[in-house]
Motif scaffolding. Structure first.
Motif, PDB file in Angstrom:
ATOM      1  N   ASP A  32      29.317  40.719  -2.230  1.00  0.00           N
ATOM      2  CA  ASP A  32      29.953  41.907  -1.655  1.00  0.00           C
ATOM      3  C   ASP A  32      31.016  41.512  -0.640  1.00  0.00           C
ATOM      4  O   ASP A  32      32.131  42.063  -0.629  1.00  0.00           O
ATOM      5  N   VAL A  33      30.693  40.542   0.219  1.00  0.00           N
ATOM      6  CA  VAL A  33      31.665  40.069   1.210  1.00  0.00           C
ATOM      7  C   VAL A  33      32.869  39.439   0.519  1.00  0.00           C
ATOM      8  O   VAL A  33      34.022  39.640   0.924  1.00  0.00           O
ATOM      9  N   ALA A  34      32.626  38.692  -0.557  1.00  0.00           N
ATOM     10  CA  ALA A  34      33.712  38.014  -1.267  1.00  0.00           C
ATOM     11  C   ALA A  34      34.677  39.006  -1.892  1.00  0.00           C
ATOM     12  O   ALA A  34      35.907  38.858  -1.782  1.00  0.00           O
ATOM     13  N   VAL A  35      34.147  40.010  -2.550  1.00  0.00           N
ATOM     14  CA  VAL A  35      35.005  41.015  -3.195  1.00  0.00           C
ATOM     15  C   VAL A  35      35.857  41.718  -2.151  1.00  0.00           C
ATOM     16  O   VAL A  35      37.081  41.889  -2.321  1.00  0.00           O
ATOM     17  N   LYS A  36      35.240  42.101  -1.045  1.00  0.00           N
ATOM     18  CA  LYS A  36      35.994  42.777   0.018  1.00  0.00           C
ATOM     19  C   LYS A  36      37.031  41.842   0.638  1.00  0.00           C
ATOM     20  O   LYS A  36      38.140  42.268   0.988  1.00  0.00           O
ATOM     21  N   SER A  37      36.681  40.554   0.775  1.00  0.00           N
ATOM     22  CA  SER A  37      37.609  39.597   1.386  1.00  0.00           C
ATOM     23  C   SER A  37      38.857  39.412   0.532  1.00  0.00           C
ATOM     24  O   SER A  37      39.981  39.378   1.055  1.00  0.00           O
ATOM     25  N   LEU A  38      38.682  39.267  -0.767  1.00  0.00           N
ATOM     26  CA  LEU A  38      39.840  39.079  -1.640  1.00  0.00           C
ATOM     27  C   LEU A  38      40.777  40.285  -1.562  1.00  0.00           C
ATOM     28  O   LEU A  38      42.006  40.127  -1.545  1.00  0.00           O
ATOM     29  N   ASP A  39      40.204  41.469  -1.514  1.00  0.00           N
ATOM     30  CA  ASP A  39      41.040  42.669  -1.410  1.00  0.00           C
ATOM     31  C   ASP A  39      41.760  42.719  -0.068  1.00  0.00           C
ATOM     32  O   ASP A  39      42.964  43.041   0.004  1.00  0.00           O
ATOM     33  N   LEU A  40      41.056  42.396   1.015  1.00  0.00           N
ATOM     34  CA  LEU A  40      41.669  42.452   2.343  1.00  0.00           C
ATOM     35  C   LEU A  40      42.786  41.426   2.471  1.00  0.00           C
ATOM     36  O   LEU A  40      43.876  41.738   2.959  1.00  0.00           O
ATOM     37  N   TYR A  41      42.558  40.187   2.028  1.00  0.00           N
ATOM     38  CA  TYR A  41      43.564  39.138   2.183  1.00  0.00           C
ATOM     39  C   TYR A  41      44.781  39.412   1.309  1.00  0.00           C
ATOM     40  O   TYR A  41      45.912  39.091   1.693  1.00  0.00           O
ATOM     41  N   LYS A  42      44.557  39.988   0.141  1.00  0.00           N
ATOM     42  CA  LYS A  42      45.693  40.353  -0.719  1.00  0.00           C
ATOM     43  C   LYS A  42      46.630  41.298   0.038  1.00  0.00           C
ATOM     44  O   LYS A  42      47.860  41.130   0.011  1.00  0.00           O
ATOM     45  N   ASP A  43      46.046  42.267   0.710  1.00  0.00           N
ATOM     46  CA  ASP A  43      46.868  43.227   1.455  1.00  0.00           C
ATOM     47  C   ASP A  43      47.458  42.597   2.716  1.00  0.00           C
ATOM     48  O   ASP A  43      48.634  42.821   3.042  1.00  0.00           O
ATOM     49  N   TYR A  44      46.674  41.796   3.422  1.00  0.00           N
ATOM     50  CA  TYR A  44      47.148  41.226   4.685  1.00  0.00           C
ATOM     51  C   TYR A  44      48.320  40.289   4.455  1.00  0.00           C
ATOM     52  O   TYR A  44      49.314  40.325   5.185  1.00  0.00           O
ATOM     53  N   PHE A  45      48.217  39.434   3.449  1.00  0.00           N
ATOM     54  CA  PHE A  45      49.279  38.468   3.167  1.00  0.00           C
ATOM     55  C   PHE A  45      50.335  39.024   2.212  1.00  0.00           C
ATOM     56  O   PHE A  45      51.311  38.336   1.909  1.00  0.00           O
ATOM     57  N   ASP A  46      50.112  40.248   1.730  1.00  0.00           N
ATOM     58  CA  ASP A  46      51.018  40.861   0.762  1.00  0.00           C
ATOM     59  C   ASP A  46      51.269  39.925  -0.422  1.00  0.00           C
ATOM     60  O   ASP A  46      52.368  39.818  -0.956  1.00  0.00           O
ATOM     61  N   THR A  47      50.212  39.230  -0.821  1.00  0.00           N
ATOM     62  CA  THR A  47      50.280  38.256  -1.915  1.00  0.00           C
ATOM     63  C   THR A  47      48.968  38.317  -2.690  1.00  0.00           C
ATOM     64  O   THR A  47      47.888  38.228  -2.087  1.00  0.00           O
TER      65      THR A  47
END
Length: 908
Positions: free
Chosen positions: A274-289
């Motif tokens: 659960d943490v991993a799925v949320k992390s990938l989504d958050l970092y995608k948005d934060y880094f815009d990549t």
């Protein structure tokens, strides 16, 4: 499953390349990055190679591996597309612990006339009879190696399946151990694509960075080919072979995420998933990549030297760092898992997509991943107050960086053997702390946009620290390079001395060192100050000294004594503050009036403790400050208060033996009210932080010798022995009960010790086993302590966990532990040959001492036994001994210490 006979087809190991050719005649030139390629000479010119030359670079590896999990060996073949960019007749790359078949070596159709291996540098040189053609060619060779038991390179890990022990094959390449799996250009800057194929028993699962492209079966063996990777560094390649279950999830953009575990443990991977799925989504948005790979796997490895490793698309973890069980795991374990997963997945961008150019810039990976993990976890679990707990790491870094044997964030690495030493609190926690300081100075939104630009500019390539500063300067218009260079290129940090003069506050910076001296460093310091959280003032201290006007609401000190001001608001700056007597008294009043934020309550006690150690403040004043925290109820604040009490209790044993008992009673008086309020039993609906605070305080009381807490711990442990599911001893408080039991253990009364060993053997849960392991030597009985330490050498303790046992040694048993370490050093060095593991032994035992005589004895012992990988750790440990000795001298010279302790205890 493959039968043993199927593996007999593997050819026997060939003799290793001899190092005798080190001394061939020839010039002793050292090729460096960017140096002209040597067209002539002999291979001997590459002896002493610190960095690989750049006249030939890899573009693509086609790698084939066949591990034998019974014999614990492997064979391999590699074909490397190499670009030759300058005239040369040499190819220079890395290899270690491999037997290369010389007859198989070809570059295009050329066979080498020289094959020389320089063991000290892990450098393999192929010399050819004529110059190599410019442009791209293919270097290929066959080789074999051993699946070692050192938890580095390509190694074996043991696990249980249906009651039988089995081996899995695992890789751990960071920092410089890919060369132990295949010959390669094993430096971060040599990014290449990888096409991997493995041959494994048909019943096993094979995992790598990329998804499986296809599998073919031939009897007991299957051949698994993986899709080609994007450009990446060798240290990020990964292979795992074994029997696994998994749980699966999906990100919002359709990236498949799995958590692999041993058979039967997949449910324990759900929280991390659960943490991993949320992390990938958050970092995608934060880094815009977007996340760059088509899948992400995370896997729990039983034998693993680090906490976790961010291999691109296949992240490996210790089991306790990934698996969470609602019935047997503690709240602190849950939090650690969340932080660790978020840290490793931040690396998929900061480290994997954009990679440091060389290990000097390791902090770009680790500092940012540490900072980003807190940003992510704060988003997922705001009730955890994770940014307040971030100061735990800042405190750790401040303590290490106050040593003369510290190192800059950007530390020059001259040889691969030096790299392990910088995976420490400077690269991680100090790196993260100065990032937080910079973000606070620039503002969160500007900082985020600049990082996104940096990520896009350097995607799939390498970057240096200066590259990051250049992007941040361009995007924000701020003098980032000038500011941050003072923090990354010199070791240490300042203490800001503050004093009142009229309506001004005069401030002066000096490098803070725990030995009481003052270093030469000067920094550009982002200063924050205020007498409340609505009146903050910010400015850059660029000079040695300056002054600032105190806001009007803070400056009138003649109206009832409510005046106070605080520097370094919320601990965003990486520095300490020393106040003059007037400011310190006012701040103490503000603390007692509960006017300070959680972070500032932490900063005040941490600074006071450090100043006391450096003899810039008395122990008496430190104890008066600690007493002001007696009504504190916050976990993060009391975590720091507890760390200080542990330090004070320890030093008092040596400094003032006659007063040590009273000091412990005072510390108990400070912690006991909140501990009694929480009690032993969890409350329905209580917070995550209260669940973590309970064992923190109860354990502290046991360590301080509080009889009532010890007796209750023993009572609950006895009930637990009869019923392992009793609600009277849930996972959070078991460690406290275990420690309570050990307080009464001796060679003539060892029933509690034997019971704990039984718990260790019978438990299948990694966290519980580690809790027991760290408690076993926690007594004063020589026989029990030695028996516990020797437990390290049995098959019941995994090598990765050995240092946990040493952590349990009490200060009263330090001589026992030191003598044991000396007597067993050769054995330890052989078993724990990796530098980081040896360093754990040193930094756990050595700093228990506090005399210059003991420092000299230890230094003499290690004079002929030090290895490059833990040399810095040893020096730091010896420095801590000398700092303790100096602190003791100061404590013994205090005239009012005993009076202060009696006064605070309420004694006449």
């Amino acid at each position: 499953m493959a039968t043993p006979s199927a593996w007999n087809k593997v050819s026997p190991p060939r003799p290793r390349l001899s190092g005798a050719s080190f001394h061939r005649e020839g010039t002793d030139l050292k090729a460096s990055p960017g140096a002209p390629a040597p067209a002539g000479g002999s291979a001997a010119q590459f002896r002493g190679q610190a960095r690989l030359p750049r006249f030939a670079t890899p573009r693509r590896y086609e790698l084939r591996l066949r591990p034998d999990l019974v014999a614990c060996t492997f064979t391999g073949s590699v074909a490397i597309a190499v670009v030759v960019s300058a005239p040369t007749r040499f190819l220079v790359l890395n290899a270690a612990d491999l037997s290369v078949n010389r007859a198989s070596i070809r570059f295009q159709s050329l066979a080498p006339t020289e094959v020389v291996f320089f063991k000290d540098d892990d450098v393999l040189v192929f010399g050819f009879s004529k110059q190599l053609p410019l442009g791209e060619g293919v270097l290929q060779m066959d080789y074999n190696g051993t699946l070692n038991d050192q938890m580095r390179g390509f190694y074996r890990s043991k696990y249980q399946y249906k009651g039988k022990e089995r081996n899995m094959a695992v890789t751990q390449f960071e920092s410089v151990d890919a060369r132990r799996c295949f010959p390669c250009w094993d430096e971060p800057a040599f990014k290449a694509k990888f096409k991997l194929t493995v041959e494994v028993p048909s019943d096993l699962v094979a995992l790598s960075n990329m998804p499986v492209a296809n599998s073919t079966f031939a009897g007991p063996i299957k051949t698994v080919s993986f899709r080609e990777s994007p450009l990446m560094s060798t240290y990020l390649l990964a292979v795992v072979v074994g029997l696994f279950d998994y749980v699966e999830g999906m990100t919002s953009k359709g990236t498949r995420v799995r958590v692999y575990t041993q058979i039967g443990k997949s449910n324990q991977g759900k929280f991390a998933l659960d943490v991993a799925v949320k992390s990938l989504d958050l970092y995608k948005d934060y880094f815009d990549t977007a996340y760059p790979l088509p899948k992400l796997d995370m896997i729990a490895i039983p034998d693993f030297s680090a906490g976790a490793m961010e291999n691109y698309g296949l992240v490996t973890y210790r089991e306790v760092a990934l698996l969470f069980d609602d019935k047997s795991s503690s709240e602190s374990s849950k939090q650690n898992i969340a932080i660790t997963v978020a840290h490793e997945l931040a690396h998929q961008w900061f480290g994997n997509l954009v990679t440091m150019e060389w290990w000097t810039h390791l902090w770009l990976n680790e500092g940012f991943a540490t900072w980003m993990s807190h940003l992510a976890v704060d988003s997922f679990f705001p009730q955890w107050n994770i940014w307040t707990q971030f100061l735990d790491g800042t405190t750790t870094a401040l303590k290490l960086d106050a040593l003369s044997e510290s190192h800059p964030i950007e530390v020059e690495i001259h040889h691969a053997s030096e790299v392990d030493q910088i995976f420490d609190a400077i690269s991680y926690e100090k790196g993260a702390s100065v990032i937080r300081m910079l973000q606070s100075y620039l503002g969160a939104e500007r900082f985020q946009k600049a990082l996104a630009s940096y990520m896009k500019k350097f995607a799939y390539s390498n970057a240096k620290t200066e590259d990051l500063w250049a992007v941040l300067e361009k995007e924000t218009g701020e003098p980032v390079k000038d500011l941050m260079t003072t923090w990354t290129k010199q070791k240490g940090y300042p203490v800001i001395n503050a004093k009142i003069k009229g309506n001004d506050m005069e401030i002066e910076q000096a490098q803070f060192l725990s030995d009481g001296s003052s270093g030469p460093g000067t920094w550009i310091v982002p200063i924050t100050s205020g007498c409340g959280y609505d009146t903050q003032k910010k400015f850059l201290l660029k000079l040695k000294r300056d002054k600032m006007v105190i806001p009007s609401q803070c400056s009138d000190r003649k109206k009832g004594g409510n005046f106070w001001t605080k520097l370094n608001i919320n601990g965003t700056g990486f520095y300490r503050v020393k106040y003059d007597d007037e400011l310190a008294a006012a701040l103490l009043n503000a603390l007692e009036a509960k006017k300070l934020s959680l972070m500032d309550r932490i900063g005040v006690v941490d600074d006071s403790h450090a100043l006391s150690m450096a003899r810039q403040q008395t122990m008496a004043s430190l104890l008066r400050l600690l007493y002001a925290y007696r009504g504190e109820t916050d976990y993060s604040v009391l975590s720091h208060v507890n760390s200080v009490t542990v330090s004070v209790a320890r030093i008092s044993v040596d400094a003032t033996p006659s007063l040590a008992g009273d000091i412990k009673q005072l510390l108990i008086k400070i912690l006991l009210p909140t501990a009694e309020k929480l009690g032993w039993d969890p409350k329905k609906g209580e917070s995550h932080l209260d669940a973590m605070l309970r064992p923190l305080l109860l354990t502290a009381l046991v360590q301080l010798g509080h009889g009532k807490t010890i007796n209750e711990g023993i009572r609950r442990f006895n009930i637990f022995l009869r019923d392992r599911n009793t609600p009277l001893l849930p996972p959070d408080t078991r460690k406290t009960a275990y420690l309570s039991v050990m307080q009464n253990v001796s060679s003539s009364n060892r029933s509690g010790y034997d019971a704990l060993r039984k718990v260790y053997r019978e438990s299948a849960e990694g966290e519980e086993r580690l809790n027991v392991l760290g408690i076993l030597p926690s007594c004063r009985d020589k026989g029990i302590v030695l028996e516990s330490l020797n437990f390290i050498f049995t098959d019941e303790v995994r090598n990765q966990d050995a240092y946990i046992l040493l952590r349990g040694v009490q200060i009263e048993a330090r001589e026992i532990a030191w003598n044991w370490l000396k007597e067993n050093w050769e054995r330890i060095s052989k078993i724990f040959s990796t530098s980081s593991l040896l360093g754990d032994f040193v930094k756990t035992v050595v700093p228990l001492f506090t005399s210059n005589e003991k420092a000299a004895e230890i230094s003499k012992f290690f004079a002929t036994r030090t290895k490059p990988g833990f040399e810095r750790t040893l020096k730091q440990s010896l420095e801590n001994i000398r700092i303790g000795a100096r602190w003791i001298e100061g404590i013994r010279s205090e005239p009012k210490l005993a009076q202060t302790v009696r006064e605070l205890l309420g004694k006449p």
